[in-house]
Motif scaffolding. Structure first.
Motif: not given
Length: 767
Positions: A79-88, A91-94
């Motif tokens: 499950a890849p995550l980069c800086e512009y992944s909505p999931e990431w 996670l950070r904003e939440g």
């Protein structure tokens, strides 16, 4: 329909496309606006107790990796995550706004995800019809171009358009069972969050495909007091593990084969960081700079022309600022003058064609970028990472230098076993340059090149799902390979070689038992030949590594099969000739192991040289008598070669002869020191021009069995026979491919014939 679908002003569903900057901005803005109590994200639920690991301060991209293994299957998922992944971003904003963040999707090893290597793989096959209609309506080539056109370069709020888009592509069709299982589980988390917070907002971030179903699920069910859903347990007897791994833009890129999200990750990183206008301008400059570094002429005028074309294309296509496709089309039009053999990659999806234009390859390399992620030092790793580090130190193996293994020294051999286990696990940084293999001479050393690699850690973490130690992981990896190739003697040979090289005794014994069974029934001459070559090589290097009876059984079986071959061609010529080479080596170097005396082996091949046998087999049979007979018959040799003078069989005959007895090609035949070469020169010289061109491809394949030094020696002999002084190696270096030169010669002959027929040849030559 707005994307801000709410229930009691509390639950907001945000459907996203994975790795989309536009969706990431929407997620960021909504969480900052709502400051929700819960942020629920499509992601692996088993990570909920370890969300702190994701907050450690990694350099993105990274991925959540899960490995699963049971008696029937081994599954790996990312499950890849980069800086512009909505999931990431969710996670950070939440986390920053104080929300309780939860992943709400099933574990990657669950049966609903068992066929997916990538959790975030878009469901495009399921809604291709709707996407195709949209592409036709907007006159674009594919999903990526459509997405950019609709969403990525806009300046307004895309929520309503996104909602309409995802509602359209989901439609009213019934989803597959694995999708409904996932959506039911995610809906259970949403119900639980509603029960836990009766008056504060909840934000749900999932793939757009799931959004309509989740809205319906929440609409149709009232709030209950149910608890949080349980994390499904790993099935009994199975092993599953989840870890963070470094990822890279190269692995994210759709043009490299990545099946989800957006292509050209470096471009979208610029889009996220700088906005669409700056991203387009920066990418153009970077492309031109890279091409200049590669020696491609790209002038300032070309740069101006590319920017002009990009701007014109953007306006023509109705874009306020250039999109990714506008940039690519503009640069390609400005810098590529010659015709393209294949469509531009961005007009479709998936990996590039191997013959893509070099300038296009460099352009896409810039848009891909070379960014690689890294994990914070405090990130937990599977035990295999520490095990490999400890063993490298124990054997004094230092990266960024070569290493030679002395197989006669137990301590050095143990280091070789470790390196071979890492090779079998495909861990980057450990390259075997030379060592034991099938051949005529035993090799008692291995040469390795060790180097550091940023891909080593992710590969080790992924291998860690196979076992806690490198020994255990290599055993599992080879064991899985063994179970898939038990009917193929050639592949069994590969497994046996690796098992012995890795010193996996228990697995070696299992493979040897299967080999003994398959030798008795297999009719696969190439496969049995590969098996014999490997077993002979292992026996000559390590006589205790396998039972000698296998060599005898394989040789006897091959002789029986070869004697029964009839027809005009061998099955898989090259592989069958290699099988003959293995028989020759066995008769020469392992005669005491065989049930047949050498004269009996020679007799088999004497019979193979007669009757309706393939020319390659007859040539190999002659070579076998040379190789196994101390006093070959010169007259018989010459008769056999002259008997194969037919245009359509001489090349095949020589291929068999050279494969088995190339070392004796230059030996005298009778009293003549040039021996076989005079006979061959006479036969080839007797061909007419058309006959020679017809025979040339097979002759080239035959002489390919000779190494360059021997081909140069033959060229030197031929020059001497003709009284010509010149460079023999120069004859082997043609200005173009031989087939091209032969074709050109044939065309010239046809032109000459036409000119002669029209009585024009003398006038042309006079002019």
């Amino acid at each position: 329909m707005s994307d801000r679908v709410t229930f009691g002003d509390r639950v907001t569903f945000i459907g996203v496309r994975h790795h989309s900057p536009a969706c990431a901005r929407l997620v960021r803005d909504e969480i900052r606006r709502l400051r929700p109590a819960f942020v629920l994200i499509e992601g692996p639920v088993e990570m909920n107790d370890r969300l702190g690991e994701l907050m450690l301060g990694h350099r993105l991209p990274i991925a959540v990796f899960t490995g699963y293994r049971d008696a029937r299957r081994h599954h790996m998922s990312w499950a890849p995550l980069c800086e512009y992944s909505p999931e990431w971003v969710a996670l950070r904003e939440g986390h920053d706004c104080g929300a309780q963040v939860r992943f709400i999707d099933l574990p990657a090893w669950h049966s609903a995800l068992a066929e997916r290597e990538n959790r975030y793989a878009d469901a495009e096959k399921r809604y291709r019809h709707a996407v195709d209609r949209l592409c036709e309506h907007f006159a674009v080539d594919n999903t990526d171009t459509l997405w950019d056109h609709l969403f990525e370069t806009g300046t307004g709020d895309p929520s309503a358009e996104l909602a309409a888009y995802f509602d359209l592509i989901r439609g009213e069709d019934t989803a597959a069972p694995h999708d409904t299982d996932r959506e039911a589980y995610m809906a259970a988390w949403i119900h639980a969050a509603r029960a836990h917070t009766p008056d504060r907002p909840i934000v749900v971030v999932t793939g757009g495909f799931h959004r309509p179903a989740l809205i319906r699920a929440v609409t149709d069910h009232p709030v209950t007091d149910g608890g949080w859903p349980e994390v499904p347990e790993v099935p009994a007897g199975a092993v599953a593990a989840t870890y963070l791994v470094p990822f890279s833009f190269a692995r994210l890129d759709a043009f490299g084969g990545y099946q989800s999200g957006m292509p050209s990750p470096a471009y979208y990183q610029r889009l996220w960081d700088e906005g669409p206008e700056a991203a387009a301008a920066g990418i153009v400059t970077a492309v031109v700079s890279r091409l200049r570094e590669r020696g491609v002429v790209a002038s300032t005028a070309d740069l101006i022309g590319a920017r002009t074309l990009i701007g014109g294309l953007a306006r023509l296509r109705g874009h306020d600022v250039p999109t990714r496709t506008d940039v690519l089309d503009g640069v390609a039009s400005a810098l590529i003058d010659d015709a393209l053999d294949h469509p531009l990659p961005w007009t479709g999806r998936g990996a590039m064609h191997p013959r893509t234009h070099p300038v296009v390859v460099e352009m896409l390399a810039v848009l891909r970028g070379d960014t690689s992620g890294s994990l914070h030092p405090a990130t937990p790793h599977p035990p295999i990472v520490a095990d490999v580090a400890a063993q490298l130190g124990r054997h004094h193996l230092v990266l960024d230098r070569g290493f030679t293994v002395d197989l006669s020294d137990p301590a050095s051999a143990a280091a070789g076993h470790l390196l071979n286990r890492l090779r079998v696990l495909r861990i980057p940084g450990f390259t075997r340059l030379s060592g034991p293999a099938s051949g005529t001479a035993p090799v008692l050393s291995e040469s390795w090149q060790l180097f550091d690699s940023e891909l080593r850690l992710p590969a080790l973490i992924e291998a860690g799902t196979l076992g806690a130690t490198v020994l255990e992981a290599a055993t599992v990896r080879l064991g899985e390979h063994f179970t898939t190739v038990t009917a193929d003697p050639g592949m069994l040979a590969d497994v046996l070689f690796d098992a012995v090289s890795c010193d996996l005794t228990e697995l070696s014994d299992r493979v040897l038992e299967r080999i003994a069974e398959i030798i008795e029934t297999s009719s696969d001459i190439p496969g049995l030949g590969a098996l014999l070559a490997v077993t002979l090589g292992l026996w000559r290097t390590r006589p205790d590594a396998l039972p000698a009876r296998l060599i005898s059984a394989a040789t006897t079986r091959l002789l029986w099969l070869l004697e029964g071959v009839r027809g005009t061609a061998l099955p898989d010529d090259t592989a069958t000739l290699r099988a003959l080479v293995a028989v020759r080596d066995t008769a020469l170097h392992a005669q005491p192991l065989l049930n047949l005396a050498r004269p009996a082996v020679v007799a088999v091949f004497q019979r193979c040289s007669l009757g309706d046998r393939p020319a390659a087999l007859r040539g190999a049979a002659l070579g076998m008598t040379w190789a196994l007979t101390d006093t070959p018959d010169p007259a018989g040799t010459e008769r056999a070669i002259r008997g194969a003078r037919q245009i359509d069989s001489l090349g095949d005959f020589l291929a068999g002869l050279f494969a088995v007895a190339r070392e004796r090609v230059l030996e005298p035949v009778g009293a003549d020191e040039d021996g076989l070469l005079i006979v061959l020169d006479e036969l080839v010289g007797g061909f007419t021009e058309p006959d020679f061109l017809a025979a040339l491809p097979a002759l080239r394949l035959a002489f390919a069995w000779l190494p360059p030094r021997e081909r140069a020696t033959i060229a030197d002999h031929l020059l001497r026979l003709r009284g010509v002084v010149g460079s023999a190696p120069a004859l082997l270096r043609l200005p173009a491919a031989p087939e091209l030169l032969a074709h050109a010669r044939a065309v010239e002959d046809r032109v000459d014939a036409l000119l002669r027929r029209e009585n024009l040849l003398s006038e042309v030559r006079h002019d």
